[in-house]
Design an enzyme around this catalytic site. Sequence first.
Site, PDB file in Angstrom:
ATOM      1  N   HIS A  82       0.841  -1.188   0.000  1.00 53.97           N
ATOM      2  CA  HIS A  82       0.000   0.000   0.000  1.00 53.97           C
ATOM      3  C   HIS A  82       0.881   1.244   0.000  1.00 53.97           C
ATOM      4  CE1 HIS A  82      -3.296   2.757   0.839  1.00 53.97           C
ATOM      5  NE2 HIS A  82      -2.488   3.341   1.709  1.00 53.97           N
ATOM      6  N   ASP A 161     -15.166   2.570   8.055  1.00 53.74           N
ATOM      7  CA  ASP A 161     -14.105   3.491   7.644  1.00 53.74           C
ATOM      8  C   ASP A 161     -14.653   4.560   6.704  1.00 53.74           C
ATOM      9  OD1 ASP A 161     -11.291   4.363   7.327  1.00 53.74           O
ATOM     10  OD2 ASP A 161     -11.632   3.727   5.262  1.00 53.74           O
ATOM     11  N   LYS A 187      -8.383  -1.486   5.750  1.00 52.03           N
ATOM     12  CA  LYS A 187      -8.659  -1.897   4.357  1.00 52.03           C
ATOM     13  C   LYS A 187      -7.706  -3.002   3.906  1.00 52.03           C
ATOM     14  CE  LYS A 187      -8.767   2.511   2.759  1.00 52.03           C
ATOM     15  NZ  LYS A 187      -9.203   3.504   3.742  1.00 52.03           N
TER      16      LYS A 187
END
Length: 433
Positions: A82, A161, A187
Amino acid sequence: MRMVDLIEKKRDGEEMTTEEINFIIEGYTKDEIPDYQVSALAMAIFFKDMTERERADLTMAIVNSGDTIDLSAIEGVKVDKHSTGGVGDTTTLVLAPLVAALDIPVAKMSGRGLGHTGGTIDKLEAIAGFHVEIDKEEFVRLVNKDKIAVIGQSGNLTPADKKLYALRDVTATVNSIPLIASSIMSKKIAAGSDAIVLDVKTGAGAFMKTVDDAKELAHAMVSIGNNVGRKTMAVISDMSQPLGFAIGNALEVKEAIDTLQGKGPKDLEELCLALGSQMVFLANKASSLEEAEELLREVIQNGKALEKFKAFIANQGGDPTVVDHPEKLPQAAYLIEVPASEDGVVTEIIADEIGTAAMLLGAGRATKESEIDLAVGLMLNKKIGDKVKAGDSLVTIHSNRDNVDDVLAIIYENIRIGSHVEPPVLVYGIVTE
């Protein structure tokens, strides 16, 4: 339990229990706790922070608010990557086939972009026929067969979220380390990987403007990951200038192909090797980061990484011949050079503003409804530290309109030329705990 008591508890700097955090997130997701109370809690967290245990509990409560992806049918250690975002960030396009070429499964869930350029999916769709609309069974089959597949994000991952982020955005609580870290990590954890590598950006084009803030965020996310049973590492990398040369969807695909051939921009290659080394190490395919980097360099040199990219494209309906014939990618109607107005050295390229210039051409989305033009964007011809003479091209604009005065104005304002500059550091550090 009463929400007002929990707000008071955090306001006074006390530690919340796992049960209390679960109560808050569950109640808020079900609309049983109103926005104004969660806003007050977010502000209390902003000022009073959270312990490592609270951060991990908050993350898992958000994970459990919606669907989670089960990747257990995929063989091997699944490693996800990420990035906290940037300009010209082509790393996923390079890393996925590079790491998969070492028989490490890359089961990637990606989204579309909002901002300077498209997201990973938008970029891949610059390849004719490529699609991410594949069902779960096909996704698992492709990763088991060729170690790589990319799918669009599921609709009901981490709904808490989405609600929390929208609230933070309008209550001046976005810049809270525990809230940022739990948002990002929830996530990644819900997406089902065994291990997570993070690219935490710092500089003008990044969310975290200082190295110290980026390090604090990296430590927070690595701690959460390791506390909830996901092996996690991070790289702190520079985003004071765009990464690589290309800013734009088809342009970035071409740059990824160059990099997989060992002919890409040095900064992009260096960052991909740093991140890829962590992915290889966490997948237990190397005993050190140095050995992992050697293995990655090998699959670039022997062509296996490029072959893996071709297989990946073909598996998802794309035309793999673009790898050998990148001219098949969407092409802009106009190529416009931006000449330097004086001699000197490039001292500054303000990443987020240059990204905005690319977005004005149509390379990115100003709103969710905006249409992306996959052909357009910017190619930097000079980076910070490069010498220039008056008349040298600083940037090549790839445009589908002939009048680009608005884009030129931004470029000239945000690429500075002076007499001397220290070359920027690309990787500021590695975080493993």
